[in-house]
Design a protein around this motif. Structure first.
Motif, PDB file in Angstrom:
ATOM      1  N   GLY A   1     -13.569   2.300  -6.963  1.00 35.23           N
ATOM      2  CA  GLY A   1     -14.185   2.932  -6.583  1.00 35.23           C
ATOM      3  C   GLY A   1     -13.861   3.651  -5.286  1.00 35.23           C
ATOM      4  O   GLY A   1     -13.110   2.820  -4.535  1.00 35.23           O
ATOM      5  N   ILE A   2     -14.136   4.891  -4.398  1.00 32.89           N
ATOM      6  CA  ILE A   2     -13.783   4.899  -3.550  1.00 32.89           C
ATOM      7  C   ILE A   2     -15.051   6.134  -2.662  1.00 32.89           C
ATOM      8  O   ILE A   2     -15.537   6.502  -3.218  1.00 32.89           O
ATOM      9  CB  ILE A   2     -12.411   5.786  -3.098  1.00 32.89           C
ATOM     10  N   SER A   3     -15.731   5.869  -1.264  1.00 31.55           N
ATOM     11  CA  SER A   3     -16.557   6.659  -1.123  1.00 31.55           C
ATOM     12  C   SER A   3     -15.572   8.170  -0.426  1.00 31.55           C
ATOM     13  O   SER A   3     -14.597   7.938  -0.163  1.00 31.55           O
ATOM     14  CB  SER A   3     -16.946   5.710   0.382  1.00 31.55           C
ATOM     15  N   LEU A   4     -17.188   8.655  -0.010  1.00 29.37           N
ATOM     16  CA  LEU A   4     -15.829  10.212   0.367  1.00 29.37           C
ATOM     17  C   LEU A   4     -15.484  10.029   1.474  1.00 29.37           C
ATOM     18  O   LEU A   4     -15.004  10.551   1.903  1.00 29.37           O
ATOM     19  CB  LEU A   4     -17.142  10.537  -0.186  1.00 29.37           C
ATOM     20  N   ALA A   5     -16.229   9.002   1.922  1.00 29.90           N
ATOM     21  CA  ALA A   5     -15.351   8.789   3.449  1.00 29.90           C
ATOM     22  C   ALA A   5     -14.093   8.723   3.621  1.00 29.90           C
ATOM     23  O   ALA A   5     -13.179   9.014   4.381  1.00 29.90           O
ATOM     24  CB  ALA A   5     -16.055   7.990   4.223  1.00 29.90           C
ATOM     25  N   GLU A   6     -14.050   7.163   2.303  1.00 30.67           N
ATOM     26  CA  GLU A   6     -12.509   7.020   2.775  1.00 30.67           C
ATOM     27  C   GLU A   6     -11.573   7.523   2.165  1.00 30.67           C
ATOM     28  O   GLU A   6     -10.599   7.453   2.332  1.00 30.67           O
ATOM     29  CB  GLU A   6     -13.095   5.914   1.427  1.00 30.67           C
ATOM     30  N   LEU A   7     -12.198   8.208   1.325  1.00 31.56           N
ATOM     31  CA  LEU A   7     -11.285   9.661   0.282  1.00 31.56           C
ATOM     32  C   LEU A   7     -10.581  10.036   1.492  1.00 31.56           C
ATOM     33  O   LEU A   7      -9.503  11.350   1.393  1.00 31.56           O
ATOM     34  CB  LEU A   7     -12.256  10.087  -1.140  1.00 31.56           C
ATOM     35  N   THR A   8     -12.067  11.232   2.862  1.00 25.31           N
ATOM     36  CA  THR A   8     -11.430  11.822   3.040  1.00 25.31           C
ATOM     37  C   THR A   8     -10.647  11.386   4.424  1.00 25.31           C
ATOM     38  O   THR A   8     -10.177  12.077   4.647  1.00 25.31           O
ATOM     39  CB  THR A   8     -12.989  12.117   4.041  1.00 25.31           C
ATOM     40  N   ALA A   9     -10.763  10.234   4.508  1.00 22.65           N
ATOM     41  CA  ALA A   9      -9.715   9.645   5.448  1.00 22.65           C
ATOM     42  C   ALA A   9      -8.081   9.495   5.162  1.00 22.65           C
ATOM     43  O   ALA A   9      -7.783   9.387   5.935  1.00 22.65           O
ATOM     44  CB  ALA A   9     -10.426   8.523   5.943  1.00 22.65           C
ATOM     45  N   LEU A  10      -8.397   8.975   4.123  1.00 24.87           N
ATOM     46  CA  LEU A  10      -7.488   9.175   3.733  1.00 24.87           C
ATOM     47  C   LEU A  10      -6.282  10.591   2.922  1.00 24.87           C
ATOM     48  O   LEU A  10      -5.420  10.400   2.717  1.00 24.87           O
ATOM     49  CB  LEU A  10      -7.337   8.787   1.635  1.00 24.87           C
ATOM     50  N   LEU A  11      -7.172  11.654   3.017  1.00 24.79           N
ATOM     51  CA  LEU A  11      -6.493  12.677   2.438  1.00 24.79           C
ATOM     52  C   LEU A  11      -6.317  13.452   3.753  1.00 24.79           C
ATOM     53  O   LEU A  11      -6.072  14.668   3.867  1.00 24.79           O
ATOM     54  CB  LEU A  11      -6.814  13.425   0.945  1.00 24.79           C
ATOM     55  N   GLY A  12      -7.111  13.681   4.456  1.00 23.89           N
ATOM     56  CA  GLY A  12      -7.944  14.462   5.798  1.00 23.89           C
ATOM     57  C   GLY A  12      -6.693  14.753   6.551  1.00 23.89           C
ATOM     58  O   GLY A  12      -7.165  16.081   7.033  1.00 23.89           O
ATOM     59  N   ASN A  13      -5.528  13.943   6.736  1.00 23.21           N
ATOM     60  CA  ASN A  13      -4.826  14.297   7.346  1.00 23.21           C
ATOM     61  C   ASN A  13      -3.863  15.748   7.202  1.00 23.21           C
ATOM     62  O   ASN A  13      -3.253  16.561   7.854  1.00 23.21           O
ATOM     63  CB  ASN A  13      -3.989  13.084   7.671  1.00 23.21           C
TER      64      ASN A  13
ATOM     65  N   CYS B   1      -8.410   6.023  -9.168  1.00 23.07           N
ATOM     66  CA  CYS B   1      -8.627   4.948  -8.848  1.00 23.07           C
ATOM     67  C   CYS B   1      -8.282   3.355 -10.116  1.00 23.07           C
ATOM     68  O   CYS B   1      -8.913   2.858  -9.721  1.00 23.07           O
ATOM     69  CB  CYS B   1     -10.287   4.904  -9.756  1.00 23.07           C
ATOM     70  N   ALA B   2      -6.979   4.315 -10.285  1.00 27.19           N
ATOM     71  CA  ALA B   2      -6.693   3.267 -11.741  1.00 27.19           C
ATOM     72  C   ALA B   2      -4.991   1.863 -10.547  1.00 27.19           C
ATOM     73  O   ALA B   2      -5.172   1.211 -11.183  1.00 27.19           O
ATOM     74  CB  ALA B   2      -5.569   3.633 -12.384  1.00 27.19           C
ATOM     75  N   LEU B   3      -4.900   3.047  -9.653  1.00 28.39           N
ATOM     76  CA  LEU B   3      -4.013   1.856  -8.137  1.00 28.39           C
ATOM     77  C   LEU B   3      -4.843   0.545  -8.124  1.00 28.39           C
ATOM     78  O   LEU B   3      -5.721   1.080  -7.723  1.00 28.39           O
ATOM     79  CB  LEU B   3      -3.517   3.175  -7.583  1.00 28.39           C
ATOM     80  N   PRO B   4      -4.142   0.109  -7.703  1.00 33.74           N
ATOM     81  CA  PRO B   4      -4.232  -0.927  -6.670  1.00 33.74           C
ATOM     82  C   PRO B   4      -4.461  -0.320  -5.104  1.00 33.74           C
ATOM     83  O   PRO B   4      -4.169   0.579  -4.772  1.00 33.74           O
ATOM     84  CB  PRO B   4      -3.135  -2.401  -6.909  1.00 33.74           C
ATOM     85  N   LEU B   5      -5.878  -0.914  -4.653  1.00 26.97           N
ATOM     86  CA  LEU B   5      -6.207  -0.329  -3.608  1.00 26.97           C
ATOM     87  C   LEU B   5      -5.487  -0.943  -2.245  1.00 26.97           C
ATOM     88  O   LEU B   5      -4.906   0.325  -1.812  1.00 26.97           O
ATOM     89  CB  LEU B   5      -7.205  -1.360  -2.582  1.00 26.97           C
ATOM     90  N   ARG B   6      -4.237  -1.363  -2.202  1.00 26.42           N
ATOM     91  CA  ARG B   6      -2.742  -1.213  -1.256  1.00 26.42           C
ATOM     92  C   ARG B   6      -1.951   0.400  -1.721  1.00 26.42           C
ATOM     93  O   ARG B   6      -1.207   0.537  -0.927  1.00 26.42           O
ATOM     94  CB  ARG B   6      -1.645  -2.584  -1.739  1.00 26.42           C
ATOM     95  N   CYS B   7      -1.848   0.518  -2.596  1.00 30.16           N
ATOM     96  CA  CYS B   7      -1.415   1.564  -3.273  1.00 30.16           C
ATOM     97  C   CYS B   7      -1.636   3.121  -2.854  1.00 30.16           C
ATOM     98  O   CYS B   7      -1.283   4.605  -3.108  1.00 30.16           O
ATOM     99  CB  CYS B   7      -1.166   1.616  -4.799  1.00 30.16           C
ATOM    100  N   ARG B   8      -3.147   2.828  -1.727  1.00 33.23           N
ATOM    101  CA  ARG B   8      -3.728   4.433  -1.771  1.00 33.23           C
ATOM    102  C   ARG B   8      -2.406   5.044  -0.756  1.00 33.23           C
ATOM    103  O   ARG B   8      -2.893   6.622  -1.066  1.00 33.23           O
ATOM    104  CB  ARG B   8      -5.165   4.000  -1.036  1.00 33.23           C
ATOM    105  N   ALA B   9      -2.567   4.567   0.609  1.00 35.18           N
ATOM    106  CA  ALA B   9      -1.393   4.925   1.406  1.00 35.18           C
ATOM    107  C   ALA B   9      -0.593   5.632   0.924  1.00 35.18           C
ATOM    108  O   ALA B   9      -0.359   6.895   1.118  1.00 35.18           O
ATOM    109  CB  ALA B   9      -1.327   4.566   2.389  1.00 35.18           C
ATOM    110  N   ASP B  10       0.371   5.479  -0.300  1.00 37.87           N
ATOM    111  CA  ASP B  10       1.293   5.695  -1.033  1.00 37.87           C
ATOM    112  C   ASP B  10       1.030   6.761  -1.501  1.00 37.87           C
ATOM    113  O   ASP B  10       1.661   8.221  -1.998  1.00 37.87           O
ATOM    114  CB  ASP B  10       2.069   4.646  -1.810  1.00 37.87           C
ATOM    115  N   TYR B  11      -0.328   7.370  -2.115  1.00 44.64           N
ATOM    116  CA  TYR B  11      -0.596   7.808  -2.671  1.00 44.64           C
ATOM    117  C   TYR B  11      -0.730   8.927  -1.810  1.00 44.64           C
ATOM    118  O   TYR B  11      -0.332  10.013  -2.525  1.00 44.64           O
ATOM    119  CB  TYR B  11      -2.039   7.475  -3.583  1.00 44.64           C
ATOM    120  N   ALA B  12      -1.400   9.168  -1.186  1.00 39.94           N
ATOM    121  CA  ALA B  12      -1.931   9.915  -0.477  1.00 39.94           C
ATOM    122  C   ALA B  12      -0.748  10.937   0.568  1.00 39.94           C
ATOM    123  O   ALA B  12      -0.063  12.046  -0.004  1.00 39.94           O
ATOM    124  CB  ALA B  12      -2.817   9.787   1.016  1.00 39.94           C
TER     125      ALA B  12
END
Length: 169
Positions: free
Chosen positions: A128-140, A88-99
């Motif tokens: 913040g992130i929704s559960l759906a977004e988090l699941t899409a981010l990590l779900g693979n 949640c501290a990361l810029p949104l553009r870094c989320r895919a790199d985080y996953a």
């Protein structure tokens, strides 16, 4: 102040040889993990945060290192990673790199466990992130095995902080 419940770490999967903690800040939560009897390796990008963490941990500061999560080599792999306000501290553009980095660093069958900020809060940090977004981010690469809304949380996360355990596929 919020209290962790001992059951958060009672599952066998959350008793790895080493619990890796990224973005440890001044080590407040590292204290808690160590007090639960967990072996911890903790990193933070900030030199100042690590300096403060060393003061906070005193003789137990050997578990700390200054490092950039995104620059860690993929050959370093962990059985369990602790998440606490890093995503949640990361810029949104870094989320895919985080996953992607989490998937690279956690061994198949390993765990990403900790506190996630599930909220509709696109401005931040914290973001913040929704559960759906988090699941899409990590779900693979991960499957959600446990999610519990925390009844006690830091004020900034009140009503939106969830204890979650994600298993690496």
């Amino acid at each position: 102040m919020y209290r962790w419940k001992k059951w958060h770490f009672s599952q066998d999967c959350l008793r790895p040889p080493v619990f890796w903690f990224l973005g440890c800040g001044s080590a407040h939560d590292v204290h808690r993990l160590l007090d639960l009897g967990l072996s911890v390796e903790a990193i933070d990008f900030s030199h100042e945060a690590i300096a403060q963490a060393r003061i906070q941990l005193g003789e137990r500061a050997g578990c700390l290192a200054q490092a950039d999560f995104f620059a860690l080599e993929a050959h370093q792999q962990y059985l369990a990673v602790f998440e606490r306000a890093f995503l949640c501290a990361l810029p949104l553009r870094c989320r895919a790199d985080y996953a992607k980095k989490m998937a690279d660093l956690i061994v198949p069958g390993g765990y990403l466990a900790g506190f996630f900020f599930l909220a509709d809060k696109p401005k931040g940090p914290p973001f913040g992130i929704s559960l759906a977004e988090l699941t899409a981010l990590l779900g693979n690469d991960f499957v959600l095995e446990n999610s519990v809304l925390m009844d006690e949380a830091l004020p900034v996360f009140a009503g939106s902080e969830h204890w979650m355990v994600w298993r690496r596929l």
